[in-house]
Design a protein around this motif. Structure first.
Motif, PDB file in Angstrom:
ATOM      1  N   THR A  63      41.745  45.869  42.405  1.00  0.00           N
ATOM      2  CA  THR A  63      42.520  46.531  43.373  1.00  0.00           C
ATOM      3  C   THR A  63      43.516  47.241  42.985  1.00  0.00           C
ATOM      4  O   THR A  63      44.031  48.431  42.877  1.00  0.00           O
ATOM      5  CB  THR A  63      42.683  45.604  44.495  1.00  0.00           C
ATOM      6  OG1 THR A  63      41.618  45.061  45.173  1.00  0.00           O
ATOM      7  CG2 THR A  63      43.735  46.187  45.638  1.00  0.00           C
ATOM      8  N   TRP A  64      44.433  46.626  41.992  1.00  0.00           N
ATOM      9  CA  TRP A  64      45.470  46.916  41.380  1.00  0.00           C
ATOM     10  C   TRP A  64      45.303  48.162  40.464  1.00  0.00           C
ATOM     11  O   TRP A  64      45.982  49.277  40.400  1.00  0.00           O
ATOM     12  CB  TRP A  64      46.389  45.945  40.676  1.00  0.00           C
ATOM     13  CG  TRP A  64      47.804  46.386  40.067  1.00  0.00           C
ATOM     14  CD1 TRP A  64      49.013  46.534  40.553  1.00  0.00           C
ATOM     15  CD2 TRP A  64      47.607  46.396  38.562  1.00  0.00           C
ATOM     16  NE1 TRP A  64      49.680  47.148  39.572  1.00  0.00           N
ATOM     17  CE2 TRP A  64      49.079  47.017  38.403  1.00  0.00           C
ATOM     18  CE3 TRP A  64      46.795  46.639  37.495  1.00  0.00           C
ATOM     19  CZ2 TRP A  64      49.583  47.506  36.986  1.00  0.00           C
ATOM     20  CZ3 TRP A  64      47.512  46.954  36.303  1.00  0.00           C
ATOM     21  CH2 TRP A  64      48.561  47.345  35.964  1.00  0.00           C
ATOM     22  N   LYS A  65      44.272  47.857  39.618  1.00  0.00           N
ATOM     23  CA  LYS A  65      44.059  48.890  38.776  1.00  0.00           C
ATOM     24  C   LYS A  65      43.358  50.494  39.338  1.00  0.00           C
ATOM     25  O   LYS A  65      43.988  51.322  39.144  1.00  0.00           O
ATOM     26  CB  LYS A  65      42.698  48.616  37.962  1.00  0.00           C
ATOM     27  CG  LYS A  65      42.210  49.634  36.912  1.00  0.00           C
ATOM     28  CD  LYS A  65      40.831  49.180  36.188  1.00  0.00           C
ATOM     29  CE  LYS A  65      39.595  49.441  37.010  1.00  0.00           C
ATOM     30  NZ  LYS A  65      38.290  49.232  36.404  1.00  0.00           N
ATOM     31  N   ASP A  66      42.476  49.933  40.462  1.00  0.00           N
ATOM     32  CA  ASP A  66      41.974  51.213  41.335  1.00  0.00           C
ATOM     33  C   ASP A  66      43.283  52.005  42.096  1.00  0.00           C
ATOM     34  O   ASP A  66      43.400  53.403  41.778  1.00  0.00           O
ATOM     35  CB  ASP A  66      40.956  50.951  42.413  1.00  0.00           C
ATOM     36  CG  ASP A  66      39.834  50.152  41.830  1.00  0.00           C
ATOM     37  OD1 ASP A  66      39.748  50.775  40.361  1.00  0.00           O
ATOM     38  OD2 ASP A  66      39.060  49.809  42.260  1.00  0.00           O
ATOM     39  N   GLY A  67      44.377  51.299  42.540  1.00  0.00           N
ATOM     40  CA  GLY A  67      45.446  51.890  43.219  1.00  0.00           C
ATOM     41  C   GLY A  67      46.220  52.535  42.210  1.00  0.00           C
ATOM     42  O   GLY A  67      46.940  53.855  42.567  1.00  0.00           O
TER      43      GLY A  67
END
Length: 196
Positions: A63-67
């Motif tokens: 989630t952090w990476k994609d955001g």
């Protein structure tokens, strides 16, 4: 007296709570019991969405990476005036940002120091940051080596300034920040070279 309806949480709600906890306590604080208490639910809700804590941590990293990548691509998308866009990127990332975002960034980097999977995710995000910024510098007419150098300088500055409290360093911090923006972004010397 009627009981209030039970709160239904989805996977994203658990991941967001984990990110909030990560910002406050680091990865060691991201525990099922802590999150359930924070969300005012039982642990059973957690196991409906996740196999175990490691499954949650994988979700947090993704989630952090994609955001981050989505935001980087959005902020660095060429607009036709690449120099103005570079200034925009510097302003967005060096402004007084969301304190929680900075804390999550720091927690991710701390986590990456101790965990190979987290390290790979942070490395991937950093590579995206540098490549996207470099593309803007290249589009503004800089040669590859200079575009690479300036993209690294840009992120060294925005991360450094986000962790520093430099408001009392100089009487005109706004001028200093503008000078730094010029040094990073401009495709021309910021001062006239001395005559020989």
């Amino acid at each position: 007296m009627e009981k209030p309806p039970r709160l239904q949480l989805d996977r994203d709600a658990w991941i967001q709570a984990a990110l909030d906890t990560l910002a406050d306590e680091g990865v060691t604080g991201v525990r099922v019991e802590v999150l359930a208490k924070r969300l005012h639910v039982t642990k059973g809700s957690f196991y409906w969405h996740f196999k175990d804590r490691q499954d949650l941590l994988s979700g947090v990293l993704e989630t952090w990476k994609d955001g981050r990548i989505r935001d980087i691509v959005k902020q660095t998308r060429p607009t036709g005036d690449e120099e103005a866009q570079i200034f925009h990127v510097i302003d967005v990332y060096s402004a007084s940002r969301n304190r929680k975002g900075i804390l999550i960034e720091l927690a991710m980097r701390e986590w990456a120091r101790r965990d190979a999977t987290a390290a790979l995710i942070v490395e991937e995000v950093d590579a995206w940051r540098l490549r996207c910024a470099r593309e803007l510098f290249l589009a503004s007419g800089m040669p590859m080596h200079e575009a690479s150098t300036r993209s690294m300088l840009l992120y060294a500055y925005v991360f450094g300034v986000s962790m520093m409290n430099c408001e009392k360093f100089d009487g005109d911090i706004a001028r200093m920040k503008d000078d730094i923006r010029q040094l990073i972004a401009c495709n021309r010397p910021t001062t006239t070279p001395p005559q020989t």
